[in-house]
Motif scaffolding. Structure first.
Motif, PDB file in Angstrom:
ATOM      1  N   THR A 174       0.684  -1.382   0.096  1.00 22.24           N
ATOM      2  CA  THR A 174       0.505   0.258   0.523  1.00 22.24           C
ATOM      3  C   THR A 174       0.573   1.249   0.101  1.00 22.24           C
ATOM      4  OG1 THR A 174       0.205   0.537   2.368  1.00 22.24           O
ATOM      5  CG2 THR A 174      -1.905  -1.417   1.331  1.00 22.24           C
ATOM      6  N   TRP A 185       0.041   4.525   0.968  1.00 20.02           N
ATOM      7  CA  TRP A 185      -1.415   5.378   1.867  1.00 20.02           C
ATOM      8  C   TRP A 185      -0.124   6.695   2.491  1.00 20.02           C
ATOM      9  CZ3 TRP A 185      -4.203   0.600   2.166  1.00 20.02           C
ATOM     10  CH2 TRP A 185      -4.615   0.085   0.833  1.00 20.02           C
ATOM     11  N   SER A 233     -10.865  -4.213  -5.255  1.00 22.20           N
ATOM     12  CA  SER A 233      -9.832  -3.340  -5.156  1.00 22.20           C
ATOM     13  C   SER A 233     -10.354  -3.300  -4.138  1.00 22.20           C
ATOM     14  CB  SER A 233     -10.411  -2.134  -5.952  1.00 22.20           C
ATOM     15  OG  SER A 233     -10.014  -2.454  -7.752  1.00 22.20           O
ATOM     16  N   LYS A 247     -10.013  -0.359  -0.426  1.00 26.02           N
ATOM     17  CA  LYS A 247      -9.714   1.540  -0.028  1.00 26.02           C
ATOM     18  C   LYS A 247     -10.369   0.661   1.752  1.00 26.02           C
ATOM     19  CE  LYS A 247     -11.375   4.167  -2.061  1.00 26.02           C
ATOM     20  NZ  LYS A 247     -12.033   5.704  -2.591  1.00 26.02           N
ATOM     21  N   LYS A 272     -11.137   7.278   5.503  1.00 24.17           N
ATOM     22  CA  LYS A 272     -10.712   6.796   3.907  1.00 24.17           C
ATOM     23  C   LYS A 272      -9.802   6.416   3.325  1.00 24.17           C
ATOM     24  CE  LYS A 272     -15.538   5.162   3.406  1.00 24.17           C
ATOM     25  NZ  LYS A 272     -16.554   4.795   1.879  1.00 24.17           N
ATOM     26  N   MET A 273      -8.513   5.594   3.046  1.00 25.46           N
ATOM     27  CA  MET A 273      -7.410   6.279   1.677  1.00 25.46           C
ATOM     28  C   MET A 273      -7.814   6.385   0.640  1.00 25.46           C
ATOM     29  SD  MET A 273      -5.028   4.644   4.017  1.00 25.46           S
ATOM     30  CE  MET A 273      -5.584   5.653   4.736  1.00 25.46           C
ATOM     31  N   SER A 288      -6.374   5.616  -2.668  1.00 30.20           N
ATOM     32  CA  SER A 288      -7.064   5.081  -4.150  1.00 30.20           C
ATOM     33  C   SER A 288      -7.145   3.659  -3.301  1.00 30.20           C
ATOM     34  CB  SER A 288      -6.493   5.887  -4.456  1.00 30.20           C
ATOM     35  OG  SER A 288      -4.615   5.020  -4.080  1.00 30.20           O
ATOM     36  N   TYR A 289      -8.450   3.265  -4.599  1.00 33.23           N
ATOM     37  CA  TYR A 289      -7.985   1.681  -4.139  1.00 33.23           C
ATOM     38  C   TYR A 289      -6.803   0.456  -4.111  1.00 33.23           C
ATOM     39  CZ  TYR A 289     -12.833   1.992  -4.095  1.00 33.23           C
ATOM     40  OH  TYR A 289     -13.925   1.690  -3.589  1.00 33.23           O
TER      41      TYR A 289
END
Length: 197
Positions: A6, A8, A167, A169, A180-181, A183-184
């Motif tokens: 990830t 993020w 996908s 998130k 929430k992040m 992007s996926y």
């Protein structure tokens, strides 16, 4: 198959530090996702585990399929299994994840799994994502046998890694607010993010 990392961390730099839960969230941004396999595939509540083709359905199975088909409710249920590895020296956590299910690069379902996941330092967790959708409404082919064959293909030993991808998130709760992040992250198949239509 290699783990997918990830990316993020930048988002969570802005989150207030000093809280154990925030530390666990920050650690999750370094976790690595790996697609596992598809299991417990059922169509109209018929277990497809030991079935290879439509001809393997017995009379009872065909009766169930026929009723579900007539009602246009050919429900497909399955578990998409993944592994999440925590390389940090402290535990990592999240409160759930939004997801998009893709089969043969076609978006089939968008949903949310509300489940807290905590992974201890240096450990790997097996996470199962339950999927439920009406195949009659989700694919163009409307013949009963064709729908059944579509579902049977997902239960075969090698089909899941080439046909299925998800996908993800992840999201977290910080001081009562859902974060929430941005992007996926996509795992399974070729791991490329399909274009949403």
């Amino acid at each position: 198959m290699k783990y997918t990392k990830t990316l993020w961390g930048l988002l969570l730099v802005t989150i207030i530090a000093g809280c154990n839960s925030v530390t666990g969230i920050k650690n999750f941004t370094n976790c690595e996702f790996k697609f596992g396999h598809v299991s417990n595939v059922k169509l109209a509540d018929i277990d497809l585990t030991d079935k290879e083709t439509y001809s393997n359905f017995n009379l009872s199975d065909l009766a169930k399929l026929g009723i579900a088909y007539a009602q246009k409710e050919l429900d497909l249920n399955m578990d998409v299994n993944m592994k999440i590895k925590n390389p940090n020296k402290q535990s990592a956590q999240l409160d759930g994840m939004d997801f998009i299910l893709w089969i043969d690069n076609q978006e089939m379902l968008e949903g949310t799994m509300n489940k807290k996941i905590v992974i201890e330092a240096g450990e790997e967790a097996n996470v199962s994502l339950p999927i439920s959708l009406n195949l009659y409404k989700s694919i163009k082919e409307k013949k009963m046998a064709a729908i059944a064959e579509f579902a049977l293909g997902l239960s075969s030993k090698n089909a899941e890694t080439s046909r299925v991808k998800v996908s993800l998130k992840p999201f977290f709760t910080v001081m009562g607010q859902t974060v929430k992040m941005p992007s996926y992250i996509t795992i399974g198949g070729d791991q490329a993010m399909p274009e949403r239509k």
